[in-house]
Motif scaffolding. Sequence first.
Motif, PDB file in Angstrom:
ATOM      1  N   ASP A  69       0.845  -1.198   0.000  1.00  0.00           N
ATOM      2  CA  ASP A  69       0.000   0.000   0.000  1.00  0.00           C
ATOM      3  C   ASP A  69       0.875   1.239   0.000  1.00  0.00           C
ATOM      4  OD1 ASP A  69      -0.325  -1.130   3.204  1.00  0.00           O
ATOM      5  OD2 ASP A  69       0.437   0.905   2.902  1.00  0.00           O
ATOM      6  N   SER A 118       3.268   1.715   3.034  1.00  0.00           N
ATOM      7  CA  SER A 118       4.426   0.828   2.945  1.00  0.00           C
ATOM      8  C   SER A 118       5.458   1.383   1.969  1.00  0.00           C
ATOM      9  CB  SER A 118       3.996  -0.573   2.495  1.00  0.00           C
ATOM     10  OG  SER A 118       3.171  -1.183   3.463  1.00  0.00           O
ATOM     11  N   GLN A 138      -8.542   5.030  15.742  1.00  0.00           N
ATOM     12  CA  GLN A 138      -8.801   3.598  15.896  1.00  0.00           C
ATOM     13  C   GLN A 138     -10.292   3.329  16.093  1.00  0.00           C
ATOM     14  OE1 GLN A 138      -5.483   1.499  18.348  1.00  0.00           O
ATOM     15  NE2 GLN A 138      -5.632   3.575  19.145  1.00  0.00           N
ATOM     16  N   GLU A 160      -5.879  -1.036  16.652  1.00  0.00           N
ATOM     17  CA  GLU A 160      -5.059  -0.825  15.458  1.00  0.00           C
ATOM     18  C   GLU A 160      -3.597  -0.599  15.813  1.00  0.00           C
ATOM     19  OE1 GLU A 160      -6.745   1.921  12.637  1.00  0.00           O
ATOM     20  OE2 GLU A 160      -8.781   1.283  13.094  1.00  0.00           O
ATOM     21  N   MET A 216      -1.150  -2.921  16.309  1.00  0.00           N
ATOM     22  CA  MET A 216      -0.256  -3.732  15.483  1.00  0.00           C
ATOM     23  C   MET A 216      -0.249  -3.244  14.039  1.00  0.00           C
ATOM     24  SD  MET A 216       0.975  -5.651  17.746  1.00  0.00           S
ATOM     25  CE  MET A 216       2.014  -6.679  16.705  1.00  0.00           C
ATOM     26  N   LEU A 217      -1.419  -2.825  13.553  1.00  0.00           N
ATOM     27  CA  LEU A 217      -1.501  -2.305  12.199  1.00  0.00           C
ATOM     28  C   LEU A 217      -0.667  -1.036  12.063  1.00  0.00           C
ATOM     29  CD1 LEU A 217      -2.804  -2.403   9.357  1.00  0.00           C
ATOM     30  CD2 LEU A 217      -4.674  -1.022  10.300  1.00  0.00           C
ATOM     31  N   CYS A 245       1.836  -0.024  14.013  1.00  0.00           N
ATOM     32  CA  CYS A 245       3.264  -0.230  14.288  1.00  0.00           C
ATOM     33  C   CYS A 245       3.957  -1.083  13.231  1.00  0.00           C
ATOM     34  CB  CYS A 245       3.449  -0.877  15.657  1.00  0.00           C
ATOM     35  SG  CYS A 245       3.045   0.217  17.044  1.00  0.00           S
ATOM     36  N   GLY A 250       2.012  -2.821  10.360  1.00  0.00           N
ATOM     37  CA  GLY A 250       1.201  -3.197   9.214  1.00  0.00           C
ATOM     38  C   GLY A 250       1.838  -2.827   7.889  1.00  0.00           C
ATOM     39  N   GLY A 251       1.630  -3.679   6.886  1.00  0.00           N
ATOM     40  CA  GLY A 251       2.190  -3.436   5.566  1.00  0.00           C
ATOM     41  C   GLY A 251       3.255  -4.452   5.223  1.00  0.00           C
ATOM     42  N   ASN A 252       3.867  -4.268   4.073  1.00  0.00           N
ATOM     43  CA  ASN A 252       4.871  -5.229   3.629  1.00  0.00           C
ATOM     44  C   ASN A 252       6.286  -4.715   3.870  1.00  0.00           C
ATOM     45  OD1 ASN A 252       4.635  -3.199   1.754  1.00  0.00           O
ATOM     46  ND2 ASN A 252       5.022  -4.501  -0.017  1.00  0.00           N
ATOM     47  N   GLY A 305       8.063  -2.109   9.650  1.00  0.00           N
ATOM     48  CA  GLY A 305       7.585  -1.220  10.707  1.00  0.00           C
ATOM     49  C   GLY A 305       8.598  -0.154  11.074  1.00  0.00           C
ATOM     50  N   GLN A 339      -2.953  -6.315  22.089  1.00  0.00           N
ATOM     51  CA  GLN A 339      -2.045  -5.768  21.092  1.00  0.00           C
ATOM     52  C   GLN A 339      -0.886  -5.008  21.726  1.00  0.00           C
ATOM     53  OE1 GLN A 339      -3.585  -4.072  17.511  1.00  0.00           O
ATOM     54  NE2 GLN A 339      -5.465  -5.250  17.569  1.00  0.00           N
TER      55      GLN A 339
END
Length: 262
Positions: A1, A4, A19, A34, A36-37, A39, A41-43, A46, A221
């Motif tokens: 995204d 990222s 959140q 949110e 973990m997302l 901190c 999240g993505g490919n 972090g 989380q």
Amino acid sequence: DSFSMAEAMRLPVVLIAGQRGGPSSGTVIYSQQEVMLACFGGNGEGVRLVYSPSSLTELYFLTRRAFNEAWQYRYPAIVLTDGYMLKTRQGVDLKKFEKMENIPAAALVPEDKVVHWPNIYTAEEELNTVLESTRKDYESISPDIESFEKFEADDAEILLVAHGIVGAVVKMAVEELRASGVKAGLFRPITLRPFPKKELDKVCVWEGVKKVVVVESSFGQLARVVRDQLAPEIDVSFEYLQKPGLGIEPEEVVEFVKKIKI
């Protein structure tokens, strides 16, 4: 995204995240689900800046910080709010921030130069080299960014860890617990990325800490981050107060802590 890609390209963008509790029709309800997302999240890995305010004054201050530090250090940043904070009305004394400088949004590429700025990598070795460099830079600047609040923590037997608006609630609970003779304290990470690991270690290494209680509006989380960051040689047991989607009141925290056996 896109976020990222900003992380991979070291683009100084700022995202304000409110959140919410799972899928939503647009109404933002109480939640800290949110973390973990935000901190990790993505490919990517972090490698970003994540700020968690506990009041509207801090929300304003950390938003200013997020823009400044995103541009100063060239990492994307997230200011992580929540449903309760977004519905809160508080007075903010803007005069406190008059002397706070703003780092100008300078051009990332000099006008007189042509720069090859890749947004994809097709060779594993090339990607690894870039990531290693990014990680090294991130670790070097982390001590300048890491922020936290300690409250009655230096002699605490029960250390409560919370972030965001839940951290403000826990602070009120600690005051009540102290008044009743319970040696409770608060450690509130203000930056979730980079996490103030060394400071949390310093608090927990004191032999008087018998329990660490993680209080959050999610099913663990923040607890995952705390357990991952805490030095492995620190031997302390954990308790969890988790209420995703629901508000947490100081009285609930007090009642929960008083039932803990140490």
